[in-house]
Every structure is written in C-alpha cells, then in structure tokens.
Design an enzyme around this catalytic site. Structure first.
Site, PDB file in Angstrom:
ATOM      1  N   GLY A 135       0.080  17.423   4.703  1.00  0.00           N
ATOM      2  CA  GLY A 135       1.386  16.986   5.098  1.00  0.00           C
ATOM      3  C   GLY A 135       1.693  15.542   5.994  1.00  0.00           C
ATOM      4  O   GLY A 135       1.566  16.027   7.173  1.00  0.00           O
ATOM      5  N   TRP A 167       7.760  15.383  -0.199  1.00  0.00           N
ATOM      6  CA  TRP A 167       6.750  14.683  -1.213  1.00  0.00           C
ATOM      7  C   TRP A 167       5.456  15.088  -1.130  1.00  0.00           C
ATOM      8  O   TRP A 167       4.513  14.111  -1.372  1.00  0.00           O
ATOM      9  CB  TRP A 167       6.989  13.311  -1.202  1.00  0.00           C
ATOM     10  CG  TRP A 167       8.173  12.574  -1.194  1.00  0.00           C
ATOM     11  CD1 TRP A 167       8.870  11.951  -0.402  1.00  0.00           C
ATOM     12  CD2 TRP A 167       8.923  12.726  -2.468  1.00  0.00           C
ATOM     13  NE1 TRP A 167      10.241  11.524  -1.021  1.00  0.00           N
ATOM     14  CE2 TRP A 167      10.222  11.961  -2.134  1.00  0.00           C
ATOM     15  CE3 TRP A 167       8.769  13.257  -3.861  1.00  0.00           C
ATOM     16  CZ2 TRP A 167      11.095  11.815  -3.442  1.00  0.00           C
ATOM     17  CZ3 TRP A 167       9.840  13.106  -4.855  1.00  0.00           C
ATOM     18  CH2 TRP A 167      10.900  12.372  -4.430  1.00  0.00           C
ATOM     19  N   ILE A 168       5.333  16.503  -1.043  1.00  0.00           N
ATOM     20  CA  ILE A 168       3.731  17.050  -0.726  1.00  0.00           C
ATOM     21  C   ILE A 168       3.046  17.299  -1.905  1.00  0.00           C
ATOM     22  O   ILE A 168       3.488  18.553  -2.389  1.00  0.00           O
ATOM     23  CB  ILE A 168       3.758  18.052   0.456  1.00  0.00           C
ATOM     24  CG1 ILE A 168       4.572  17.435   1.814  1.00  0.00           C
ATOM     25  CG2 ILE A 168       2.381  18.193   0.875  1.00  0.00           C
ATOM     26  CD1 ILE A 168       3.767  15.937   2.336  1.00  0.00           C
ATOM     27  N   LEU A 245      -6.396   8.820   4.169  1.00  0.00           N
ATOM     28  CA  LEU A 245      -5.796   8.076   3.362  1.00  0.00           C
ATOM     29  C   LEU A 245      -6.678   6.811   2.779  1.00  0.00           C
ATOM     30  O   LEU A 245      -6.503   6.506   1.799  1.00  0.00           O
ATOM     31  CB  LEU A 245      -4.399   7.456   3.665  1.00  0.00           C
ATOM     32  CG  LEU A 245      -3.221   8.413   4.076  1.00  0.00           C
ATOM     33  CD1 LEU A 245      -2.264   7.653   5.107  1.00  0.00           C
ATOM     34  CD2 LEU A 245      -2.832   8.955   3.010  1.00  0.00           C
ATOM     35  N   ARG A 274      -2.121  -0.063 -37.405  1.00  0.00           N
ATOM     36  CA  ARG A 274      -0.487  -0.156 -37.838  1.00  0.00           C
ATOM     37  C   ARG A 274      -0.310  -1.429 -38.378  1.00  0.00           C
ATOM     38  O   ARG A 274      -0.818  -2.625 -38.105  1.00  0.00           O
ATOM     39  CB  ARG A 274       0.174  -0.018 -36.311  1.00  0.00           C
ATOM     40  CG  ARG A 274       1.754  -0.398 -36.534  1.00  0.00           C
ATOM     41  CD  ARG A 274       2.487   0.717 -37.409  1.00  0.00           C
ATOM     42  NE  ARG A 274       3.903   0.410 -37.476  1.00  0.00           N
ATOM     43  CZ  ARG A 274       4.481   1.130 -38.005  1.00  0.00           C
ATOM     44  NH1 ARG A 274       4.061   2.329 -38.940  1.00  0.00           N
ATOM     45  NH2 ARG A 274       5.904   1.089 -38.185  1.00  0.00           N
ATOM     46  N   GLU A 369       0.737   7.138  -1.048  1.00  0.00           N
ATOM     47  CA  GLU A 369      -0.597   6.546  -0.459  1.00  0.00           C
ATOM     48  C   GLU A 369      -0.466   5.166   0.146  1.00  0.00           C
ATOM     49  O   GLU A 369      -1.331   4.254   0.045  1.00  0.00           O
ATOM     50  CB  GLU A 369      -1.871   6.572  -1.113  1.00  0.00           C
ATOM     51  CG  GLU A 369      -1.900   8.206  -1.681  1.00  0.00           C
ATOM     52  CD  GLU A 369      -3.084   8.893  -1.093  1.00  0.00           C
ATOM     53  OE1 GLU A 369      -3.688   8.122  -0.153  1.00  0.00           O
ATOM     54  OE2 GLU A 369      -3.296   9.814  -1.162  1.00  0.00           O
ATOM     55  N   GLY A 370       0.802   4.859   0.561  1.00  0.00           N
ATOM     56  CA  GLY A 370       1.247   3.259   0.749  1.00  0.00           C
ATOM     57  C   GLY A 370       1.711   2.597  -0.054  1.00  0.00           C
ATOM     58  O   GLY A 370       1.025   2.589  -1.343  1.00  0.00           O
ATOM     59  N   THR A 371       2.901   2.126  -0.122  1.00  0.00           N
ATOM     60  CA  THR A 371       3.634   1.537  -1.153  1.00  0.00           C
ATOM     61  C   THR A 371       2.887   0.140  -1.495  1.00  0.00           C
ATOM     62  O   THR A 371       2.137  -0.416  -0.552  1.00  0.00           O
ATOM     63  CB  THR A 371       5.377   1.404  -1.015  1.00  0.00           C
ATOM     64  OG1 THR A 371       5.078   0.417   0.202  1.00  0.00           O
ATOM     65  CG2 THR A 371       5.937   2.502  -0.496  1.00  0.00           C
TER      66      THR A 371
HETATM   67  P1  FAD Z   1      10.363   4.088   2.192  1.00  0.00           P
HETATM   68  O1  FAD Z   1       9.246   4.206   3.298  1.00  0.00           O
HETATM   69  O2  FAD Z   1      11.433   4.600   2.687  1.00  0.00           O
HETATM   70  O3  FAD Z   1      10.174   2.685   1.579  1.00  0.00           O
HETATM   71  C1  FAD Z   1      10.967   2.129   0.654  1.00  0.00           C
HETATM   72  C2  FAD Z   1      10.959   1.096   0.341  1.00  0.00           C
HETATM   73  O4  FAD Z   1      11.033   0.266   1.285  1.00  0.00           O
HETATM   74  C3  FAD Z   1       9.433   0.801  -0.469  1.00  0.00           C
HETATM   75  O5  FAD Z   1       9.757  -0.071  -1.402  1.00  0.00           O
HETATM   76  C4  FAD Z   1       8.873   0.243   0.589  1.00  0.00           C
HETATM   77  O6  FAD Z   1       7.606  -0.637   0.073  1.00  0.00           O
HETATM   78  C5  FAD Z   1       9.798  -0.700   1.603  1.00  0.00           C
HETATM   79  N1  FAD Z   1       9.363  -0.754   2.920  1.00  0.00           N
HETATM   80  C6  FAD Z   1       9.328   0.053   3.730  1.00  0.00           C
HETATM   81  N2  FAD Z   1       8.753  -0.441   4.798  1.00  0.00           N
HETATM   82  C7  FAD Z   1       8.568  -1.741   4.708  1.00  0.00           C
HETATM   83  C8  FAD Z   1       8.415  -2.917   5.583  1.00  0.00           C
HETATM   84  N3  FAD Z   1       7.922  -2.848   6.833  1.00  0.00           N
HETATM   85  N4  FAD Z   1       8.473  -4.257   5.133  1.00  0.00           N
HETATM   86  C9  FAD Z   1       8.980  -4.418   3.626  1.00  0.00           C
HETATM   87  N5  FAD Z   1       9.008  -3.281   2.963  1.00  0.00           N
HETATM   88  C10 FAD Z   1       9.186  -2.121   3.229  1.00  0.00           C
HETATM   89  N6  FAD Z   1       2.968  12.261   1.261  1.00  0.00           N
HETATM   90  C11 FAD Z   1       2.276  13.049   1.970  1.00  0.00           C
HETATM   91  O7  FAD Z   1       2.170  12.790   3.186  1.00  0.00           O
HETATM   92  N7  FAD Z   1       1.354  13.968   1.040  1.00  0.00           N
HETATM   93  C12 FAD Z   1       1.511  14.112  -0.179  1.00  0.00           C
HETATM   94  O8  FAD Z   1       0.585  14.769  -0.746  1.00  0.00           O
HETATM   95  C13 FAD Z   1       2.388  13.144  -1.017  1.00  0.00           C
HETATM   96  N8  FAD Z   1       2.461  13.361  -2.323  1.00  0.00           N
HETATM   97  C14 FAD Z   1       3.385  12.424  -3.083  1.00  0.00           C
HETATM   98  C15 FAD Z   1       3.457  12.719  -4.260  1.00  0.00           C
HETATM   99  C16 FAD Z   1       4.660  12.004  -5.059  1.00  0.00           C
HETATM  100  C17 FAD Z   1       5.017  12.408  -6.326  1.00  0.00           C
HETATM  101  C18 FAD Z   1       5.328  10.991  -4.383  1.00  0.00           C
HETATM  102  C19 FAD Z   1       6.342  10.150  -4.825  1.00  0.00           C
HETATM  103  C20 FAD Z   1       4.949  10.677  -2.961  1.00  0.00           C
HETATM  104  C21 FAD Z   1       4.195  11.514  -2.300  1.00  0.00           C
HETATM  105  N9  FAD Z   1       3.905  11.550  -0.991  1.00  0.00           N
HETATM  106  C22 FAD Z   1       2.890  12.240  -0.167  1.00  0.00           C
HETATM  107  C23 FAD Z   1       4.943  10.584  -0.185  1.00  0.00           C
HETATM  108  C24 FAD Z   1       4.729   9.123  -0.262  1.00  0.00           C
HETATM  109  O9  FAD Z   1       3.323   8.646   0.369  1.00  0.00           O
HETATM  110  C25 FAD Z   1       5.723   8.119   0.334  1.00  0.00           C
HETATM  111  O10 FAD Z   1       6.749   8.265  -0.796  1.00  0.00           O
HETATM  112  C26 FAD Z   1       5.431   6.754   0.592  1.00  0.00           C
HETATM  113  O11 FAD Z   1       4.477   6.554   1.543  1.00  0.00           O
HETATM  114  C27 FAD Z   1       6.708   5.973   0.506  1.00  0.00           C
HETATM  115  O12 FAD Z   1       7.430   6.363   1.428  1.00  0.00           O
HETATM  116  P2  FAD Z   1       9.047   6.603   1.224  1.00  0.00           P
HETATM  117  O13 FAD Z   1       9.168   7.029  -0.193  1.00  0.00           O
HETATM  118  O14 FAD Z   1       9.639   7.460   2.310  1.00  0.00           O
HETATM  119  O15 FAD Z   1       9.627   5.367   1.129  1.00  0.00           O
END
Ligand code: FAD
Length: 390
Positions: A135, A167-168, A245, A274, A369-371
C-alpha cells in the site's frame, strides 16, 4: 501441436544459462496447463482465480531472488525476468500477483525486516499460504507519493494507524499488507498490517476494464492498533517503497514483453491462415509491416532486458535504467497488442483470442508502478540534471 513459438529472432536464448532456460520452460509449461485454459473466463467475469496463489508458490514464482533459507528461489535476476515474461504471456494480472508478492511484499520484509519478521512472514508468502499486498498509492497521492496522508502515532507498545490507500493489487484477498505511512515527524515507514486487525478493511474496486482477473482494492485504516514489532526496522523515508518499486518495475520490463510475444504469435498465426481477396492477409504488405515491426521491437526489448538483468545480477543497475526499460517495454507491448488486435479484424475484439485482454491489461501496466510520463521525467532528469517534476 505447440501453440506457442517463442519469438527469438536474434538467438537471445544463446545468452541464457541452462538454469535460466529450465526456469523459463517450467513456468511456460505451467502457464500453458493452468492459466491459458481458464484466464479468459475469469477475466470476462472479473474474478480473481484465487486457487492460483498456491500454485504460483509451488512453482517458485513468489520471491525467486530471495534466498532459499527464507523460502525464496535463490535465483538470479534473469531467471526472475523470464518467469515474469512467461506469467504475463498468460495474463498481466497473474504476473501482477507474483510481482506484488515477491518484489513489493517479500522484498521489503527481506531487505528491511527484523529476523523475527523474516521468519514469520517470508516462508508463508513464498509458499503461497499467505497472499500479500503493498500500500503506497492514496486517493490524492499517486505519482507524488511523498504527499501521503496515511500516518501513525505512538501509543506505547503499539502505534495507531489512520488513513487510506487506493488501487492496491491483491488487497481484497491479502492476509499481509506492507503499508507505507508517516510517523509524527513526517518520516515514511513500512508497517506490516494483518487481516483481522480491528479497524482495518479492504473494500474491492469494481468495474475495471483492465486487469479484470486481478483483484484490486482499497486499504482503510481506522485507528488500527499495530504492534511496534510490525514496523520494518531497517528503512525510513521514501527510498523504502521506491527500492521495492525498482525490483517490481524490472519484472514488468520483462513481463509485458511476454504479453507482446503472445499477441505477436497470435497475429502471425492468424495472418498466415486468414484469407481475403484470395490470399492470406499475411501476404499483404500492410500486414507484413505490422508484423515486421512487432518482431523488431520485441527483439530490441529482449536484448535491453537481458542486459539490464546482467547489470541487476552484478548489483550495478540504476533505478533510472530500470525506469527506461519499464517505459520502453510498456510502450512496445501496448503498441504491439493494439496492432495485433487490428490484424485479427473483428475476431480481435472477442475472447476467442487473448489479444484484446492483453491490450486492455496493458493500460494498467503502463500506468502503475510509475506512469509512462513519470518514467520519461526520470530519464529526463538523469540526462539533463534538471528536475521537471515540480
Ligand atoms: P496521477 O498521479 O494523478 O497522474 C495522472 C496523470 O498525470 C498521469 O498521466 C501522470 O503521468 C500525470 N502526471 C502526474 N504528475 C506529473 C508530473 N509531475 N508531470 C507530468 N505529468 C504528471 N499502487 C500501490 O501502491 N499498490 C498497488 O498494488 C497498486 N496496484 C495498482 C493496480 C492497478 C490496476 C492500477 C490502475 C493502479 C495500481 N496502483 C497501485 C496505483 C498506481 O501506481 C497509480 O495509479 C499510479 O502511480 C498513478 O497515480 P494516479 O493514478 O493517482 O495518477
């Protein structure tokens, strides 16, 4: 007839040891027998195939690089990567379960836990008797986990934990949670929270169009009394979760190429069989372009992953190199799955083939794991010296 031919255009297999090849063959055989026949159905029903947890433990997919004395596999990082590749060829959700268990739950307990914590948790997590989750992300802090609000206060023999995580992966079924929370001075620590502790609940997140065969949930902590002996003594600060991570992202770099291989293999087979306009669609240049680019990108990613694995084995890989590989593999795999879906035409949107499921799964993998953006900014900062996050 072997329904999967591992693309190996540059004879990368020659770079692998006997042990690594055996590990890959074992996991591949397991996926073929136990995952491929059932996974589409579970994904369609959005249900986690809970019974696979024990199986994954039995075949050594939980904590493959953790030493054998704690129940791990004592294997090298390329073996670990190949395992993740084969699992994700089955489904990204299955690979996610293994990544979370090994890299995000067992690794921090192994690296930062007390001897008692290691003895208590690692063997049961390795065998699959217990499932774990990690988490870090919160409703208002995703890419910026340093802002987390989850916190704990000293109360004698225990601490009082409050907050929530979002989102865990694995949360709804996990017995053990490694949760990252701030102490009274704002320093981040890892705490081991067990199911059943009063005030702790794990509501399921529903209606996902991605990773449907993986259970995702929230973690809610409402004045949870956590014994002080459950705090990881060996780490404080964000480098704790970030180091976990790095291990998991390394596995993802390999894993998603497994999904890409499955889509490439499916699309190639389909294109050869096909027929349209009196000949196989694979005989048209446009379809060949798609297939040729797929195998080129898979080959490049295989070599990058192999080299990164070698650096990991030598303890020389940087988190920035791992970021580059995670980002590259996710982009390559996402594009390959989308192109494969088109090659399959209308059939590509059905569950008769694995392609659309992989394609939708990868929308999560490219984000968690980092977008994709965040990994690009990590590379940007590494090469320019300028921090473009804030
Ligand atoms: P945000 O951080 O709100 O980002 C939204 C958008 O803004 C993205 O496109 C991002 O790239 C962009 N953005 C953000 N900051 C910046 C910046 N400084 N500059 C430019 N662009 C930016 N988390 C856990 O801890 N444990 C888990 O087991 C886990 N499992 C997951 C399983 C699933 C199916 C999913 C969908 C997510 C999971 N996550 C988990 C969470 C996941 O790591 C986060 O969704 C992810 O880190 C992005 O965070 P956020 O969704 O809040 O998006």
């Amino acid at each position: 007839k072997d329904l999967f031919e591992s693309p190996d255009y540059f004879n990368v297999d020659a770079l692998l040891t006997e042990e690594q090849l055996m590990v890959r063959a074992a996991v591949r055989a397991y996926v073929k027998k136990e995952i491929t026949p059932i996974i589409e159905d579970y994904a369609q029903r959005a249900e986690f195939p809970q019974h696979i947890v024990k199986q994954l433990g039995e075949i050594g997919c939980f904590g493959p690089t953790i030493p054998i004395e704690y129940g791990g596999g004592g294997l090298d990082y390329i073996s670990y990567g190949l395992m993740m590749q084969e699992l994700e060829r089955g489904d990204s959700g299955v690979r996610s379960t293994a990544s979370v268990q090994g890299s995000l739950v067992m690794f921090p307990i192994y690296a930062y836990g007390s001897e008692e914590q290691k003895q208590k948790y690692l063997p049961k997590l390795a065998s699959g008797e217990w499932l774990g989750c990690f988490g870090l992300t919160e409703p208002n802090y995703g890419s910026d986990p340093g802002g987390m609000l989850t916190n704990f206060k000293d109360a004698g023999d225990y601490v009082i934990l409050n907050g929530s995580k979002m989102w865990i992966s694995n949360a709804p079924y996990a017995q053990v949670t490694v949760v990252w929370a701030k102490d009274e001075s704002g320093e981040v620590h890892g705490l081991i929270v067990e199911r059943g502790m009063e005030g702790f609940s794990t509501p399921t997140i529903h209606n996902k169009w991605s990773l449907r065969a993986s259970a995702t949930g929230e973690l809610v902590f409402d004045n949870v009394k956590v014994p002080k002996e459950n705090i990881l003594p060996g780490i404080k600060g964000l480098k704790g979760p970030l180091s976990c991570l790095t291990k998991a992202r390394y596995g993802i770099a390999w894993g998603v190429i497994g999904a890409a291989m499955d889509c490439y293999d499916t699309a190639l087979r389909y294109a050869k069989e096909r027929q349209q306009f009196g000949k196989p669609i694979g005989a048209f240049q446009l379809q060949q372009k798609k297939l040729a680019e797929m195998i080129t990108e898979i080959t490049k990613a295989q070599l990058l992953n192999w080299r990164l694995g070698t650096l990991m084995n030598e303890g020389k890989a940087t988190p920035q190199q791992v970021s580059m590989a995670k980002r590259n593999s996710c982009e390559v795999a996402t594009n390959i799955c989308r192109e494969a879906r088109q090659i399959l035409g209308g059939m590509g949107i059905t569950g008769e083939y694995p392609v659309m499921r992989h394609m939708m799964n990868l929308e999560s993998v490219i984000t968690y794991e980092g977008t994709h953006d965040i990994h690009l900014l990590i590379t940007g900062q590494d090469i320019t010296g300028f921090n473009a996050f804030k």
